[in-house]
Design a protein around this motif. Structure first.
Motif, PDB file in Angstrom:
ATOM      1  N   GLY A  89       0.777  -1.231   0.000  1.00 15.96           N
ATOM      2  CA  GLY A  89       0.000   0.000   0.000  1.00 15.96           C
ATOM      3  C   GLY A  89       0.801   1.269   0.000  1.00 15.96           C
ATOM      4  O   GLY A  89       0.366   2.254   0.619  1.00 15.96           O
ATOM      5  N   GLY A  90       1.969   1.289  -0.692  1.00 12.61           N
ATOM      6  CA  GLY A  90       2.771   2.510  -0.710  1.00 12.61           C
ATOM      7  C   GLY A  90       2.983   2.984   0.704  1.00 12.61           C
ATOM      8  O   GLY A  90       3.636   2.323   1.507  1.00 12.61           O
ATOM      9  N   SER A  91       2.413   4.128   1.045  1.00 10.74           N
ATOM     10  CA  SER A  91       2.298   4.512   2.455  1.00 10.74           C
ATOM     11  C   SER A  91       1.062   5.365   2.628  1.00 10.74           C
ATOM     12  O   SER A  91       0.599   6.012   1.682  1.00 10.74           O
ATOM     13  CB  SER A  91       3.547   5.252   2.958  1.00 10.74           C
ATOM     14  OG  SER A  91       3.610   6.571   2.434  1.00 10.74           O
ATOM     15  N   ILE A  92       0.511   5.336   3.830  1.00 10.37           N
ATOM     16  CA  ILE A  92      -0.593   6.219   4.199  1.00 10.37           C
ATOM     17  C   ILE A  92      -0.187   6.971   5.463  1.00 10.37           C
ATOM     18  O   ILE A  92       0.849   6.677   6.074  1.00 10.37           O
ATOM     19  CB  ILE A  92      -1.918   5.456   4.409  1.00 10.37           C
ATOM     20  CG1 ILE A  92      -1.837   4.540   5.641  1.00 10.37           C
ATOM     21  CG2 ILE A  92      -2.295   4.665   3.161  1.00 10.37           C
ATOM     22  CD1 ILE A  92      -3.189   3.948   6.049  1.00 10.37           C
ATOM     23  N   ILE A  93      -1.003   7.934   5.851  1.00 11.28           N
ATOM     24  CA  ILE A  93      -0.731   8.710   7.062  1.00 11.28           C
ATOM     25  C   ILE A  93      -1.375   7.989   8.234  1.00 11.28           C
ATOM     26  O   ILE A  93      -2.596   7.848   8.303  1.00 11.28           O
ATOM     27  CB  ILE A  93      -1.269  10.137   6.933  1.00 11.28           C
ATOM     28  CG1 ILE A  93      -0.646  10.818   5.707  1.00 11.28           C
ATOM     29  CG2 ILE A  93      -0.969  10.934   8.202  1.00 11.28           C
ATOM     30  CD1 ILE A  93      -1.260  12.164   5.386  1.00 11.28           C
ATOM     31  N   GLU A  94      -0.541   7.525   9.147  1.00 16.55           N
ATOM     32  CA  GLU A  94      -1.016   6.853  10.359  1.00 16.55           C
ATOM     33  C   GLU A  94      -1.133   7.869  11.493  1.00 16.55           C
ATOM     34  O   GLU A  94      -0.210   8.655  11.740  1.00 16.55           O
ATOM     35  CB  GLU A  94      -0.044   5.750  10.769  1.00 16.55           C
ATOM     36  CG  GLU A  94      -0.415   5.060  12.063  1.00 16.55           C
ATOM     37  CD  GLU A  94       0.668   4.156  12.600  1.00 16.55           C
ATOM     38  OE1 GLU A  94       0.482   3.628  13.726  1.00 16.55           O
ATOM     39  OE2 GLU A  94       1.710   3.966  11.931  1.00 16.55           O
ATOM     40  N   GLN A  95      -2.242   7.863  12.178  1.00 17.56           N
ATOM     41  CA  GLN A  95      -2.430   8.742  13.329  1.00 17.56           C
ATOM     42  C   GLN A  95      -1.778   8.119  14.548  1.00 17.56           C
ATOM     43  O   GLN A  95      -2.203   7.077  15.031  1.00 17.56           O
ATOM     44  CB  GLN A  95      -3.916   8.971  13.597  1.00 17.56           C
ATOM     45  CG  GLN A  95      -4.196   9.886  14.780  1.00 17.56           C
ATOM     46  CD  GLN A  95      -3.685  11.289  14.542  1.00 17.56           C
ATOM     47  OE1 GLN A  95      -4.167  11.983  13.653  1.00 17.56           O
ATOM     48  NE2 GLN A  95      -2.708  11.728  15.335  1.00 17.56           N
ATOM     49  N   GLY A  96      -0.714   8.752  15.025  1.00 17.52           N
ATOM     50  CA  GLY A  96      -0.064   8.278  16.237  1.00 17.52           C
ATOM     51  C   GLY A  96      -0.566   9.045  17.445  1.00 17.52           C
ATOM     52  O   GLY A  96      -1.375   9.972  17.328  1.00 17.52           O
ATOM     53  N   PRO A  97      -0.075   8.703  18.636  1.00 18.09           N
ATOM     54  CA  PRO A  97      -0.543   9.371  19.844  1.00 18.09           C
ATOM     55  C   PRO A  97      -0.150  10.843  19.922  1.00 18.09           C
ATOM     56  O   PRO A  97      -0.870  11.656  20.523  1.00 18.09           O
ATOM     57  CB  PRO A  97       0.110   8.557  20.967  1.00 18.09           C
ATOM     58  CG  PRO A  97       1.255   7.846  20.323  1.00 18.09           C
ATOM     59  CD  PRO A  97       0.855   7.597  18.923  1.00 18.09           C
ATOM     60  N   GLU A  98       0.983  11.217  19.319  1.00 18.51           N
ATOM     61  CA  GLU A  98       1.442  12.605  19.352  1.00 18.51           C
ATOM     62  C   GLU A  98       1.642  13.180  17.957  1.00 18.51           C
ATOM     63  O   GLU A  98       1.281  14.327  17.700  1.00 18.51           O
ATOM     64  CB  GLU A  98       2.748  12.703  20.150  1.00 18.51           C
ATOM     65  CG  GLU A  98       2.599  12.302  21.613  1.00 18.51           C
ATOM     66  CD  GLU A  98       3.912  12.368  22.352  1.00 18.51           C
ATOM     67  OE1 GLU A  98       4.931  12.752  21.741  1.00 18.51           O
ATOM     68  OE2 GLU A  98       3.926  12.035  23.555  1.00 18.51           O
ATOM     69  N   LYS A  99       2.236  12.409  17.071  1.00 22.53           N
ATOM     70  CA  LYS A  99       2.473  12.832  15.700  1.00 22.53           C
ATOM     71  C   LYS A  99       1.911  11.785  14.745  1.00 22.53           C
ATOM     72  O   LYS A  99       1.486  10.706  15.157  1.00 22.53           O
ATOM     73  CB  LYS A  99       3.983  13.004  15.436  1.00 22.53           C
ATOM     74  CG  LYS A  99       4.615  14.213  16.103  1.00 22.53           C
ATOM     75  CD  LYS A  99       6.060  14.372  15.640  1.00 22.53           C
ATOM     76  CE  LYS A  99       6.681  15.667  16.173  1.00 22.53           C
ATOM     77  NZ  LYS A  99       8.058  15.859  15.648  1.00 22.53           N
ATOM     78  N   PHE A 100       1.920  12.126  13.454  1.00 22.28           N
ATOM     79  CA  PHE A 100       1.604  11.146  12.427  1.00 22.28           C
ATOM     80  C   PHE A 100       2.808  10.229  12.226  1.00 22.28           C
ATOM     81  O   PHE A 100       3.930  10.538  12.640  1.00 22.28           O
ATOM     82  CB  PHE A 100       1.305  11.831  11.089  1.00 22.28           C
ATOM     83  CG  PHE A 100       0.195  12.836  11.137  1.00 22.28           C
ATOM     84  CD1 PHE A 100      -1.054  12.508  11.645  1.00 22.28           C
ATOM     85  CD2 PHE A 100       0.385  14.121  10.645  1.00 22.28           C
ATOM     86  CE1 PHE A 100      -2.089  13.434  11.667  1.00 22.28           C
ATOM     87  CE2 PHE A 100      -0.629  15.053  10.660  1.00 22.28           C
ATOM     88  CZ  PHE A 100      -1.867  14.711  11.175  1.00 22.28           C
ATOM     89  N   PHE A 101       2.580   9.125  11.535  1.00 26.68           N
ATOM     90  CA  PHE A 101       3.646   8.300  10.993  1.00 26.68           C
ATOM     91  C   PHE A 101       3.363   8.090   9.510  1.00 26.68           C
ATOM     92  O   PHE A 101       2.205   8.016   9.087  1.00 26.68           O
ATOM     93  CB  PHE A 101       3.741   6.941  11.698  1.00 26.68           C
ATOM     94  CG  PHE A 101       4.232   7.022  13.110  1.00 26.68           C
ATOM     95  CD1 PHE A 101       5.586   7.148  13.383  1.00 26.68           C
ATOM     96  CD2 PHE A 101       3.342   6.981  14.176  1.00 26.68           C
ATOM     97  CE1 PHE A 101       6.042   7.241  14.689  1.00 26.68           C
ATOM     98  CE2 PHE A 101       3.786   7.070  15.485  1.00 26.68           C
ATOM     99  CZ  PHE A 101       5.140   7.197  15.750  1.00 26.68           C
ATOM    100  N   ASN A 102       4.431   7.999   8.727  1.00 20.96           N
ATOM    101  CA  ASN A 102       4.367   7.709   7.304  1.00 20.96           C
ATOM    102  C   ASN A 102       4.547   6.195   7.178  1.00 20.96           C
ATOM    103  O   ASN A 102       5.656   5.691   7.298  1.00 20.96           O
ATOM    104  CB  ASN A 102       5.487   8.483   6.597  1.00 20.96           C
ATOM    105  CG  ASN A 102       5.367   8.462   5.095  1.00 20.96           C
ATOM    106  OD1 ASN A 102       4.726   7.592   4.522  1.00 20.96           O
ATOM    107  ND2 ASN A 102       6.024   9.413   4.444  1.00 20.96           N
ATOM    108  N   THR A 103       3.458   5.474   6.928  1.00 21.15           N
ATOM    109  CA  THR A 103       3.423   4.039   7.216  1.00 21.15           C
ATOM    110  C   THR A 103       3.000   3.211   6.011  1.00 21.15           C
ATOM    111  O   THR A 103       1.987   3.484   5.366  1.00 21.15           O
ATOM    112  CB  THR A 103       2.457   3.765   8.380  1.00 21.15           C
ATOM    113  OG1 THR A 103       2.893   4.509   9.520  1.00 21.15           O
ATOM    114  CG2 THR A 103       2.416   2.290   8.731  1.00 21.15           C
TER     115      THR A 103
END
Length: 275
Positions: free
Chosen positions: A87-101
């Protein structure tokens, strides 16, 4: 194994990006019948600022759980077409910042890999445009590999390609092919994109598969450009498939015999002395 690298021109409209991805994947499946498809970096969002990224971000589920729209889209494509989906990457919502996942699904729709981008893009480009990925994103800290169709793949994302030590570590972990979903800037892409990807293929003696975003997008009132030219390089560094300008895809067959021959005839991993 046949793999198609999807080239998109995504925007800050998540639903439009999902629709575009579906059309392109369906086109690749009909035309080339790949065993795997791979998408670009952050294919559900490009541009629009922090608010648009927050709107596109998803909290990723525990294994077996139900995810957001992009997560379920990827899982549905994999299961519906009976293929592996990177899936290439999507924006993951982390507890403080996003992750490029990155997310990877097998032909049953089971998630088999999850990788967070390690190297974050904090630079000022040749045209003076500033990028500071670390302002919004946290960095990953783990190498990730997975197996599909008898091939062991390593996961990287875009800016990672400038750090050959990560690619060497993936080769040492058994990788035979390395995926590089990207949003590579036009200014750096025209000079560095193909050179870097071919170098990583030659150094690691791995196939390198780089699905990229192409074209213009809007970022806080300014127009930015990404380079595209999605490509697949073989372990000798030859570019065996490449997309032109525009949206679309490119497809190649990963031949295990080529990998074996290159590694047999030039056993660089056995000859290494300094790292």
């Amino acid at each position: 194994m046949r793999i198609s690298a999807i080239q998109m021109n995504q925007t800050s409209d998540k639903q439009a990006n999902l629709d575009q991805a579906r059309r392109l994947i369906e086109g690749a499946l009909a035309a080339d019948r790949p065993d795997m498809v791979t998408l670009p970096e952050t294919w559900t969002n490009l541009g629009g600022g922090r608010e648009a990224r927050a709107a596109a971000a998803e909290v990723l589920p525990e294994p077996g759980g139900t995810g957001g729209a992009a997560y379920e889209f990827l899982r549905g494509i994999a299961k519906g077409a009976g293929i592996h989906v990177h899936g290439g990457s999507i924006i993951e919502q982390g507890p403080e910042k996003f992750f490029n996942t990155t997310l990877v699904f097998d032909p049953t729709g089971r998630e088999i890999a999850r990788y967070r981008k390690i190297h974050l893009f904090d630079i000022t480009g040749p045209d003076g445009t500033g990028y500071r990925e670390s302002a919004l994103y946290g960095a990953g800290d783990a190498l990730v590999t997975f197996e599909a169709g008898g091939v062991k793949f390593g996961c990287t994302i875009c800016y990672d390609m400038r750090f050959p030590e990560q690619y060497l570590a993936l080769r040492r972990a058994g990788a035979e092919a390395i995926l590089v979903p990207s949003n590579f800037t036009l200014m750096t892409g025209k000079d560095h994109w193909e050179v870097l990807l071919r170098a990583r293929a030659i150094e690691t003696q791995c196939w390198v598969i780089a699905a990229a975003s192409w074209g213009a997008y809007e970022e806080r009132g300014a127009t930015r450009q990404v380079y595209g030219h999605s490509l697949i390089a073989d372990p000798w560094g030859h570019v065996v498939a490449k997309a032109s300008d525009g949206i679309g895809w490119t497809t190649a067959r990963l031949d295990a015999a080529v990998t074996a021959r290159v590694r047999r005839d030039m056993p660089v991993l056995e000859h290494r002395r300094l790292a």
